[in-house]
Design an enzyme around this catalytic site. Sequence first.
Site, PDB file in Angstrom:
ATOM      1  CG  HIS A   1      -1.955   1.072   1.191  1.00  0.00           C
ATOM      2  ND1 HIS A   1      -1.679   2.387   1.464  1.00  0.00           N
ATOM      3  CD2 HIS A   1      -3.280   1.032   0.894  1.00  0.00           C
ATOM      4  CE1 HIS A   1      -2.788   3.105   1.354  1.00  0.00           C
ATOM      5  NE2 HIS A   1      -3.778   2.306   1.005  1.00  0.00           N
TER       6      HIS A   1
ATOM      7  CD  GLU B   1      -1.225   5.295   5.816  1.00  0.00           C
ATOM      8  OE1 GLU B   1      -2.384   5.353   5.347  1.00  0.00           O
ATOM      9  OE2 GLU B   1      -0.995   5.131   7.029  1.00  0.00           O
TER      10      GLU B   1
END
EC number: 1.17.7.4
Lengths: 283, 283
Positions: B127, B129
């Site tokens: 991901h 992030e």
Amino acid sequence: MRNVILAESAGFCFGVKRAVEKSLEIQETYGKKIYTLGPLIHNNDVVNYLKENNIFSIELDDIDSLNEGDIIVIRSHGVPEETIELLNKKNLIVIDATCPFVTNIQKKVRKYSDKGYNIVILGDKSHPEVIGINGWCNNSAITTLNGEFDIEVPKKVCVVSQTTEKESNWKKTISNLSFMTKELLAFNTICSATEVRQKSVLELSKNVDAMIVIGGKNSSNTTKLYQIAKEHCENTIHVENSNDLPKNYIENANFKNIGITAGASTPDWIIEEVMAIMKNGLK
Amino acid sequence: MRNVILAESAGFCFGVKRAVEKSLEIQETYGKKIYTLGPLIHNNDVVNYLKENNIFSIELDDIDSLNEGDIIVIRSHGVPEETIELLNKKNLIVIDATCPFVTNIQKKVRKYSDKGYNIVILGDKSHPEVIGINGWCNNSAITTLNGEFDIEVPKKVCVVSQTTEKESNWKKTISNLSFMTKELLAFNTICSATEVRQKSVLELSKNVDAMIVIGGKNSSNTTKLYQIAKEHCENTIHVENSNDLPKNYIENANFKNIGITAGASTPDWIIEEVMAIMKNGLK
């Protein structure tokens, strides 16, 4: 033929051994009566042995009866910061036999409470070690006996453990704090000696017909050993020394394999006596 | 008559709203085509809306096609430190719309990896992030998807969480790390918006006949909302917008009470469309 098996790790831990040896050494060096602040360890036999060697226990409340220059030993559990200050103010000679692992906890508690962390201690708040640790953060710590909290916990927490705690209690404490806090600094200060001793008794108790746990009745780490053993071996008993062994236990023919362990305050000679009686019966 | 109930907390979170508004504002100020590094948010409708407003997504691999002085927006997920350095080296105008809560995680990871802590991130390592956060500790972090570890964990650990993680995963992570580490510094960086949204959907899904979770199919926080809803309400579906609503779902007479929630990337207009159709049917 009966098997009497001593747990791989049992008896005196590093900190206790060090405190006993240090006291005997200091007494010998100074050649006079010396004092320990509270019983040096949770074992009556050892306490009596020390008395014979001119080492006496004194409580803090009776400290005024000592004279300037008298020697006082701080036992392995440690004490609050203010107690050390008090003893120094009385001009006593203070010998610090606090277990270095406990000193490490006290220093962490002082450092991180100064940094704005709220201190949490997993342990028994009435146990001298916990009272001592709490005394290094102005007695501001929240204590928990089993990882549960009945009060609101602050968002920024530094948590330590009494050295003799069970791993399962530590896991529960951290698990509960994980969603109560935003910043959690956790020092797993369970003493590895405690861990190893607990793992040994766990293994041993699964494979014997009876377990004997030797140690003072008011010794925290011995009680934990007893609890672990009892879970896996129904015929588990807790004795202080060989005098406590029940006759029907010594003579029980169903006990083919007998496991032995001992708390951190139990000297080798007591363990050996118990083992001999369980093997050979009373003479 | 049908009830269509919107979860108390649903839709755009603070960080996403901020990134979208910032991009629109910057585009308007400069009055020219601007770029976002990857899709600004996980929602095709919003991405299309941005395109209409002269805001285009570009991948890092294609960055050489930009000219000096071009404007590039870093989305709310954030990026690794080296990416910012690269963009600056190319003399692009970098607008940082990283969610402040994510910036906070990146700073902590930088600070405590510099202090000698080994970084652990609870989250999906693929991901953006998490990739971004990991880029603030020289990509040295250990990641865990669910709190389990198949490799040995160092003794001194600082652990953070992807902002959109489930509380239960955080609890499991901390619980497992509690006995793997000696010093554990844990920052619960699950975004409170995520928490509140998850709690709302949990409550709502227990009390309705059907649940509709709106959000991008590749949106992490939407998928979590779907999982929570599905646990408590069998008739839960995940849609990107009103076009995805199945006909038999819209017309199902057994659905007296219908719950609606939406991920952090879903704009209000899409939520309103879905609610209108579920209430009044297709026109």
